[in-house]
Design an enzyme around this catalytic site. Structure first.
Site, PDB file in Angstrom:
ATOM      1  CB  CYS B  81      12.991   8.903  32.426  1.00  0.00           C
ATOM      2  SG  CYS B  81      11.475   9.285  32.980  1.00  0.00           S
ATOM      3  CG  HIS B 191      13.083   4.319  32.660  1.00  0.00           C
ATOM      4  ND1 HIS B 191      13.889   4.938  33.745  1.00  0.00           N
ATOM      5  CD2 HIS B 191      11.999   4.798  32.365  1.00  0.00           C
ATOM      6  CE1 HIS B 191      13.148   6.059  34.179  1.00  0.00           C
ATOM      7  NE2 HIS B 191      12.021   6.039  33.202  1.00  0.00           N
ATOM      8  CD  GLU B 193      17.030   3.414  34.300  1.00  0.00           C
ATOM      9  OE1 GLU B 193      17.054   3.463  33.171  1.00  0.00           O
ATOM     10  OE2 GLU B 193      16.179   4.414  34.853  1.00  0.00           O
TER      11      GLU B 193
END
Lengths: 727, 218
Positions: B81, B191, B193
């Site tokens: 990002c 994302h 994560e």
């Protein structure tokens, strides 16, 4: 006009100040008094009512009077939370008004030593067919997203409603939820004469001067554009640094106490810290880092520049505090000291330019008795957009497309709802958001609710219903409420009919909280929400935090083919105060009394059923009644249903329209295996089996009326909000 | 794991690396020494506030200068990002990320199709495999001039595409993530994560972190 009147003080209040001081206040003192004695800071029209609310509970760690409330979630952790309004700034400048509303409530939670982990918002606007309303909606949603997203705080839920009384006076209520180690939390009381007062964060400028008194404590009216400079400008990057800096300062144990700067800036922040600690405080305005030269002492004392915190620090820790602030590249300045004088002293050029007893300034504001009188007529406009005789299928589509009921995914997708890796149930079809708290081996659910339309019809019943709905939303994800925060958005309390609304509503809030056993741990009051076209709907907004023992059991799954659908609870539907009544232009005074005990029994039954893991889907019946609740579940699952409301009609002797679109607290739609739902019966709570999940059509029979609509048409209506607000 | 003032997702990324079986720690933006790490994550957020242009200030940080040296030596770097934006601003990856065509922030669960890129980060993934990973950003529209885009696509540098019809921001060729020519530097807007636990939505993102660990470089 006398200066004190321009600043919002009455002649009587001014005389009282002179009496207390033994002389007339000078300009600096008058500016400070006018802010702390404003409704926004002094709660002079609401304090007596608020003192009637229940605030005690076994899990309460911090209650009213602190920057935010907090409840124990176990394993040494507490959850802090508070809701606050930023209505008038958002009416004047929606993007910055909403953004700084988020920033302000974040700092309340940061000030407790908690790390914010979630935001929710409760918003009210006029009907979106108005261009200015669309501008407000766009600005407010962008402003909320801008601040929360940039800070890395997820916005996990909320609600948005649209009705004419909010057209000129939108509501922006933001709720922040934070997590802290209980023994690292700090209170806002200054202590230890000789300790230093340290200002952390942004520079102080002329922005927001008089915001609390000029904007928040008077009605909106002509010339409000000229007030735009009283709205502050938000800087989420600075706040992000201030957050991390404060977390580090607290983790190292460097602070005696901490307080945010919000309305009335240094004046209220330092004054309230001194008052809470029963000490005096001295602020040297020459030490305050300024954004612009030539600011007057009074401007420095009342500036509402954002992203600032005030800390009390022992002298031998000050160097370390400076180092941590420098690491985070945020402002640091020693601006004063704690004294034992009991006075709030303002120093400029080495001389006192203002000196007031802390007691007089902070706690001397008179509390007024309201003079309530029940209104004799319905004061709100209500233009019909739906024929009351319309076919029920047409009515259902109109309800689903009503901006108040339509899906708010358009707004939620503009917010980061997942940063922090805690969000188990995201904003969307579920009634409450669920956040995992692995540190404490648990999870929490959070929800925010308000129903101005129903409170307008009957303030006591409507407010009881608001609290029950919030508790019902928590029950749908298996949560038991631990505490409640509230924001009371009302019109001008000096008017008897508004005073009546406020009084009855607070009574309802207290009665519902006592019945549920939920303590009120904090709150905020926003009065004077009126414009030349009239007052807003009285809108108490409540936020709750509940405990979810197992975040895997939250009944947030879509229903499945073969599931049965049941109506659970003492649901006794009525069109009075309903969204159907709003669309057909038939709103008016009066609501049936809610069955408080019965609704609470249903809430507990549903919560336990959800916690058992056996129920797939749980959803409370709210705006638009059973037909809308079923349609939302069908759209979410992509599967229709075939239900018959005959048993409900038989139990309550209601009309088919009541059964389809009537509203009332205490109704839940549950879906799951037939045997599981059957077992819910026989426990003193009405349970009616409605029919199976099946097909791609919503079929609801209610006496001689039947609604049959394909999912695609339902979805098209329900997802119409973007077209309405972006046009 | 770099940490800038204004980073948001760095703690989530730490958590993801640990769940994937790695050891991870934060590196302060002012440090010019990465301390012998095996791989670097440039996390998401709004570094230095991102008021000028996403990622435009962070590239000048001492830590990013160290990351540039680390990447030049073949060290694996992932930018997620805002981290992707920083890597593009730094010239470690080609192209640029422009504001979404909606001009709005968007946050939703997205579908990512694994591309053909050869990288330690995607070593545990087969091309064509579909991952469920959150998408959340305001400036994620991948752009490159036609010649450069052709070079990226034909050079096998596309690591992830949004699944057909789900492009959330107007990115050229549905591109969600790319690698440099050498393959050691990956940038992506979605994302991973935030997709490391089924409880919070998906665990498909773990494969990316496991990939770099499994490739023997993490």
């Amino acid at each position: 006009m006398a200066r004190h009147r321009e600043l919002g003080l009455t002649d009587r209040e001014y005389e009282l100040i002179c009496d207390r001081m033994g002389r007339e206040p000078n300009g600096v003192e008058l500016a400070m008094f006018s802010l702390l004695w404003s409704e926004h800071c002094g709660y002079k029209h609401s304090r007596k009512l608020l003192s009637t609310l229940p605030t005690e509970g076994p899990r309460v760690v911090m209650g009213p009077g602190e920057n935010a409330g907090a409840v124990d979630v176990g394993n040494g952790y507490s959850v802090a939370f508070k809701v606050e309004s930023h209505n008038h700034p958002s009416a004047v400048e929606p993007f910055q008004g909403a953004a700084t509303g988020v920033g302000g409530i974040l700092r309340d939670v940061i000030a407790l030593g908690a790390r914010p982990i979630a935001m929710l918002d409760s918003l009210r606007f006029g009907p979106p067919d108005d261009e200015r309303t669309r501008y407000l909606v766009d600005g407010v949603v962008r402003g909320i997203g801008h601040y929360g997203n940039s800070m890395g705080i997820p916005t996990v839920g909320g609600e948005i409603e649209f009705a004419a009384p909010y057209a000129q006076n939108p509501l922006v209520n933001a709720m922040c939820v934070g997590l802290a180690k209980t023994d690292e939390m700090v209170r806002a009381a200054a202590s230890g004469p000789g300790n230093l007062v340290v200002l952390i964060g942004s520079l102080t400028g002329r922005d927001g001067i008089g915001g609390a008194s000029v904007l928040a404590s008077a009605e909106l009216g002509e010339g409000d554009d000229a007030k735009r400079p009283t709205v502050q400008i938000g800087d989420p990057f600075e706040e992000s640094k201030v957050l991390e800096c404060c977390q580090e300062l607290l983790a190292e144990g460097l602070l005696v106490s901490l307080q945010d700067l919000g309305a009335a800036g240094l004046t209220s922040s330092a004054g309230e810290m001194a008052s809470a600690g029963r000490v005096g405080i001295e602020i040297d305005v020459d030490e305050v880092p300024l954004r612009e030269a030539g600011m007057e002492p009074f401007e420095i004392m009342v500036s509402e520049s954002q992203e600032r915190m005030l800390a009390i620090v022992e002298p031998d820790q000050v160097e370390r505090v400076r180092e941590v602030c420098e690491k985070w590249q945020t402002g640091f300045a020693v601006v004063g000291r704690v004294t034992d004088s009991g006075k709030f002293t303002v120093v400029a050029d080495g001389e006192a330019v203002g000196e007031m007893a802390v007691d007089d300034l902070v706690d001397g504001c008179p509390a007024y008795d309201l003079e309530p009188a029940e209104p004799t007529e319905w004061p709100y406009s209500n233009d019909p957009s739906l024929d009351p005789e319309a076919d029920p299928a047409e009515a259902l589509l109109a309800l689903l497309a009503s901006p108040t009921i339509a899906s708010k995914q358009w707004a939620f997708e503009q917010y980061d709802s997942i940063v922090g890796s805690r969000t188990v149930v995201r904003p969307g079809p579920a009634d409450a958001a669920v956040l995992s708290i692995p540190e404490a081996g648990t999870a929490i659910a959070v929800a925010i609710d308000g129903s101005g339309r129903r409170v307008a019809c009957e303030p006591w019943s409507g407010t009881v219903g608001t609290v029950l709905e919030c508790a019902a939303n928590l029950a749908c994800v298996g949560a038991e409420p631990l505490g409640l925060t509230n924001c009371l958005n009302f019109g001008n309390p000096e008017k008897p009919t508004i005073a009546w609304q406020l009084t009855r509503s607070v009574e309802g809030l207290g009665d519902a909280c006592r019945a549920l056993g939920v303590p009120v741990v904090g709150g905020n009051v926003s009065l004077y929400n009126e414009t030349p076209s009239g007052p807003i709907y009285p809108t108490p907004v409540v936020g709750m935090v509940g405990e979810v023992p197992d975040p895997n059991r939250v009944a947030s799954r879509p229903w499945e083919e073969g599931d049965q659908i049941a109506l659970v609870g003492p649901f006794d539907p009525s069109l009075a105060g309903s969204e159907f009544a709003a669309l057909t232009g038939s709103l008016g005074p009066g609501l049936p009394d809610p069955d408080l005990e019965g609704a609470i029994a249903a809430i507990e039954l549903v919560r336990d059923a959800v916690r058992s893991g056996s129920v797939r889907t749980a959803h409370d019946v709210s705006d638009g009644g059973i037909a809308v609740a079923l349609a939302e579940l069908a759209i979410n699952a992509g599967l229709g249903c075939e239900v018959d409301l005959g048993s409900l009609i038989a139990r309550t002797d209601c009309s088919p329209e009541d059964a389809l679109f009537g509203e009332c607290p205490g109704g839940f739609i549950l879906a799951g295996e037939h045997s599981v739902l059957e077992q819910l019966g026989g426990k003193g709570v009405p349970v009616e089996m409605l029919g199976p999940v099946a097909g791609d059509e919503l079929r609801v029979a209610a006496g001689e009326r039947t609604v049959a609509l394909g999912l695609a048409r339902l979805r098209e209506a329900w997802e119409s909000l973007p077209a309405a607000v972006e046009a | 794991m770099l940490q800038f003032p204004g980073s948001c997702d760095e703690r989530d990324a730490l958590n993801a690396c640990r769940l994937a079986g790695g050891e991870a720690r934060l590196i302060w933006h002012g440090d010019d020494d990465l301390g012998g790490v095996d791989a670097v994550v440039v996390p998401g957020g709004f570094s230095y506030g991102d008021y000028l242009r996403a990622g435009s200030i962070a590239r000048f940080s001492p830590a990013m200068e160290a990351v540039a040296r680390f990447a030049a030596d073949g060290g694996p770097v992932i930018g997620i990002c805002n981290g992707f934006q920083v890597l593009c601003e730094s010239g470690l990856l080609p192209g640029a990320l422009l504001p979404n065509d909606s001009t709005r922030f968007t946050c939703h669960q997205g579908e990512l199709v694994v591309g053909e890129a050869d990288s330690p980060w995607t070593s545990a993934l087969e091309p064509g495999h579909v991952l469920s990973v959150p998408v959340k950003h305001q400036s994620g529209r991948f752009f490159a001039p036609p010649d450069l885009l052709e070079e990226i696509v034909s050079g096998g540098q596309v690591a992830f595409r949004y699944s057909p019809g789900s492009n959330p921001n107007g990115s050229l060729d549905d591109i969600a993530g790319i690698v440099n020519r050498e393959g050691n530097v990956l940038g992506l807007m979605p994302h991973p994560e935030h997709a490391v636990d089924a409880l919070t939505g998906s665990e498909d993102g773990l494969a990316i972190f496991r990939g770099v660990i499994g490739a023997g470089v993490g």
